[in-house]
Design an enzyme around this catalytic site. Structure first.
Site, PDB file in Angstrom:
ATOM      1  CB  CYS A 183      -6.182  -7.988   7.187  1.00  0.00           C
ATOM      2  SG  CYS A 183      -5.640  -6.529   8.041  1.00  0.00           S
ATOM      3  CB  CYS A 205     -16.148  -1.495   3.782  1.00  0.00           C
ATOM      4  SG  CYS A 205     -17.847  -0.405   3.710  1.00  0.00           S
ATOM      5  CB  CYS A 216     -19.608   2.231   8.231  1.00  0.00           C
ATOM      6  SG  CYS A 216     -18.145   1.141   7.908  1.00  0.00           S
ATOM      7  CD  GLU A 254     -17.536  -1.663  -0.805  1.00  0.00           C
ATOM      8  OE1 GLU A 254     -17.050  -2.190  -1.734  1.00  0.00           O
ATOM      9  OE2 GLU A 254     -17.913  -1.961   0.223  1.00  0.00           O
ATOM     10  CB  CYS A 269      -9.867  -7.478   5.054  1.00  0.00           C
ATOM     11  SG  CYS A 269     -10.173  -5.812   4.236  1.00  0.00           S
ATOM     12  CB  CYS A 305      -6.543  -1.217   2.862  1.00  0.00           C
ATOM     13  SG  CYS A 305      -5.608  -1.026   4.573  1.00  0.00           S
TER      14      CYS A 305
HETATM   15  N1  SAH Z   1      -8.708  -0.635   8.564  1.00  0.00           N
HETATM   16  C1  SAH Z   1      -9.332  -0.700   9.889  1.00  0.00           C
HETATM   17  C2  SAH Z   1     -10.720  -0.146   9.589  1.00  0.00           C
HETATM   18  C3  SAH Z   1     -11.364  -0.759   8.395  1.00  0.00           C
HETATM   19  S1  SAH Z   1     -11.852  -2.433   8.543  1.00  0.00           S
HETATM   20  C4  SAH Z   1      -9.311  -1.831  10.569  1.00  0.00           C
HETATM   21  O1  SAH Z   1      -8.805  -2.707  10.007  1.00  0.00           O
HETATM   22  O2  SAH Z   1      -9.686  -1.561  11.858  1.00  0.00           O
HETATM   23  C5  SAH Z   1     -13.214  -2.489   9.591  1.00  0.00           C
HETATM   24  C6  SAH Z   1     -13.429  -3.906  10.385  1.00  0.00           C
HETATM   25  O3  SAH Z   1     -13.733  -4.732   9.657  1.00  0.00           O
HETATM   26  C7  SAH Z   1     -12.046  -4.187  11.002  1.00  0.00           C
HETATM   27  O4  SAH Z   1     -12.248  -4.513  12.463  1.00  0.00           O
HETATM   28  C8  SAH Z   1     -11.651  -5.180  10.188  1.00  0.00           C
HETATM   29  O5  SAH Z   1     -10.506  -6.168  10.819  1.00  0.00           O
HETATM   30  C9  SAH Z   1     -13.136  -5.948   9.916  1.00  0.00           C
HETATM   31  N2  SAH Z   1     -12.953  -6.938   8.813  1.00  0.00           N
HETATM   32  C10 SAH Z   1     -12.361  -6.899   7.497  1.00  0.00           C
HETATM   33  N3  SAH Z   1     -12.660  -7.983   7.065  1.00  0.00           N
HETATM   34  C11 SAH Z   1     -13.703  -8.681   7.594  1.00  0.00           C
HETATM   35  C12 SAH Z   1     -14.416  -9.998   7.403  1.00  0.00           C
HETATM   36  N4  SAH Z   1     -14.271 -10.527   6.303  1.00  0.00           N
HETATM   37  N5  SAH Z   1     -15.408 -10.329   8.421  1.00  0.00           N
HETATM   38  C13 SAH Z   1     -15.358  -9.506   9.447  1.00  0.00           C
HETATM   39  N6  SAH Z   1     -14.752  -8.161   9.860  1.00  0.00           N
HETATM   40  C14 SAH Z   1     -13.818  -8.012   8.688  1.00  0.00           C
HETATM   41 FE1  SF4 Z   2      -6.973  -2.746   5.743  1.00  0.00          FE
HETATM   42 FE2  SF4 Z   2      -8.999  -4.680   5.861  1.00  0.00          FE
HETATM   43 FE3  SF4 Z   2      -6.842  -4.806   7.261  1.00  0.00          FE
HETATM   44 FE4  SF4 Z   2      -8.600  -2.813   7.853  1.00  0.00          FE
HETATM   45  S1  SF4 Z   2      -8.817  -4.983   7.786  1.00  0.00           S
HETATM   46  S2  SF4 Z   2      -6.246  -2.800   7.788  1.00  0.00           S
HETATM   47  S3  SF4 Z   2      -9.007  -2.146   5.973  1.00  0.00           S
HETATM   48  S4  SF4 Z   2      -6.920  -4.802   5.097  1.00  0.00           S
END
Ligand code: SAH
Ligand code: SF4
Length: 344
Positions: free
Chosen positions: A114, A331, A103, A90, A117, A110
């Site tokens: 987390c 994303c 973006c 995406e 996410c 990944c």
């Molecule tokens: N892996 C990297 C970059 C991709 S995620 C990282 O974690 O930084 C991009 C951003 O989106 C990160 O700050 C992540 O914590 C945030 N993110 C992921 N899921 C989210 C959600 N459900 N609501 C708000 N931010 C989110």
């Molecule tokens: Fe991976 Fe999502 Fe965590 Fe970023 S926020 S490190 S994309 S699992």
């Protein structure tokens, strides 16, 4: 097969010369690749034997539009791209006052897991090559017929878990023969892979490092971000200080506010104490709800309270404007919905 668009110019030249073609052909191929051609047949000033050789030894990475959504509110565009091997990633394009920002994804899925996410929930398939990250920018720019001026590596995947390809991408995208997007217009977001932050600092790129902090202490962060068990908060903050010392670039912290998880006054106090004196900025983001997890956005008044408390510690914070809220613009969500429904 050689991933020809991931090569730096001297590598491309060596490839051409080693295969008994004259050096000047490398310049021509390089120029076509930078024009964004998607097949060798389009390189009309090359002899047939060179085109045949390239087609049998190499490939050009593409990002084909599988699905495109445009927000009714703010014209944010979200793409689901299909890569050469059929994997999906995406990409989101946002139109800010100062131009178009993209973006991009750096991995298919990944490994970091987390809990809030959508990408983390879908597991990991593979890392992207440099050319596949570039292809997202070229495809979107071509489709929208605009020049994209800012890049955030904040799509699917953890950029620092794909370090070498991401470094290669950064050098290629900022090359003046290529898309020529300067490091000052690039932001790299990481969940905090500490040794790689030190390594990145050594390159002294002018890019902005954005760290997904999301919690002010280990107890809270361990619950939502498994990476914290390997690289706890205090080691992460130390790496951020080093990043600033080495590069002179202010670090950004992302803090997704989750109702009753990390949004109390006491969390804000801890965050203030943690970041006090560090040259940084905090972006507060109301968490996006994701299928399969019951996290809720913090109440609006919590954002105000957080900003006030952080300011007391001389830490600046702003609430990130949410764009494309009607198209699942964060994303991981589109791919997850698309593949779970078997495609539409
Ligand atoms: N892996 C990297 C970059 C991709 S995620 C990282 O974690 O930084 C991009 C951003 O989106 C990160 O700050 C992540 O914590 C945030 N993110 C992921 N899921 C989210 C959600 N459900 N609501 C708000 N931010 C989110
Ligand atoms: Fe991976 Fe999502 Fe965590 Fe970023 S926020 S490190 S994309 S699992």
């Amino acid at each position: 097969m050689t991933d020809i668009k991931s090569l730096y110019y001297p590598e491309l030249e060596k490839f051409i010369v080693d295969n008994n073609f004259p050096k000047f052909r490398a310049k021509q191929v390089w120029s076509w690749l930078n024009k964004g051609v998607r097949s060798f047949g389009e390189m009309t000033n090359l002899p047939k034997n060179l085109i045949d050789f390239l087609a049998s030894s190499s490939y050009i990475s593409v990002a084909n539009i599988e699905k495109k959504l445009v927000s009714r509110y703010d014209k944010t565009v979200k793409y689901l791209f299909r890569l050469n091997d059929g994997e999906f990633v995406e990409t989101v394009v946002m139109n800010y006052h100062h131009g178009y920002s993209i973006c991009v994804s750096t991995q298919v899925g990944c490994k970091m897991g987390c809990t809030f996410c959508a990408t983390g929930k879908s597991g990991f398939s593979r890392s992207l090559t440099a050319s596949e990250i570039l292809a997202q920018i070229e495809s979107a720019g071509r489709d929208l017929n605009v020049r994209i001026s800012n890049i955030v590596l904040m799509g699917m995947g953890e950029p620092l878990d794909n370090f070498d390809n991401v470094i290669r991408f950064l050098k290629l995208v900022s090359n003046e023969d290529g898309l020529n997007i300067g490091m000052r217009h690039i932001t790299l977001s990481t969940c905090g892979i500490v040794p790689k932050i030190y390594e990145l600092a050594e390159y002294k790129f002018g890019l902005t490092l954005s760290v997904s902090l999301h919690a002010p202490d280990n107890e809270t962060r361990n619950k939502t971000m498994p990476v914290n068990k390997t690289y706890p908060v205090e080691t992460l903050i130390k790496a951020c200080k080093d990043y600033f010392d080495k590069t002179g670039r202010r670090v950004s912290f992302e803090y997704a506010m989750i109702d009753k998880v990390n949004d109390s006054d006491s969390c804000a106090e801890k965050l203030g104490r943690l970041l006090k004196g560090l040259n940084c900025h905090v972006n507060l983001i109301p968490v996006n709800s994701v299928k399969g997890s019951d996290f809720k956005k913090s109440r609006i008044d919590r954002q105000k309270a957080f900003i006030n408390i952080l300011n007391k510690y001389s830490v600046t914070a702003t609430v990130r404007r949410t764009l494309g809220s009607d198209i699942d613009a964060s994303c991981g969500q589109l791919k997850r919905n698309y593949t779970q429904e078997g495609g539409k």
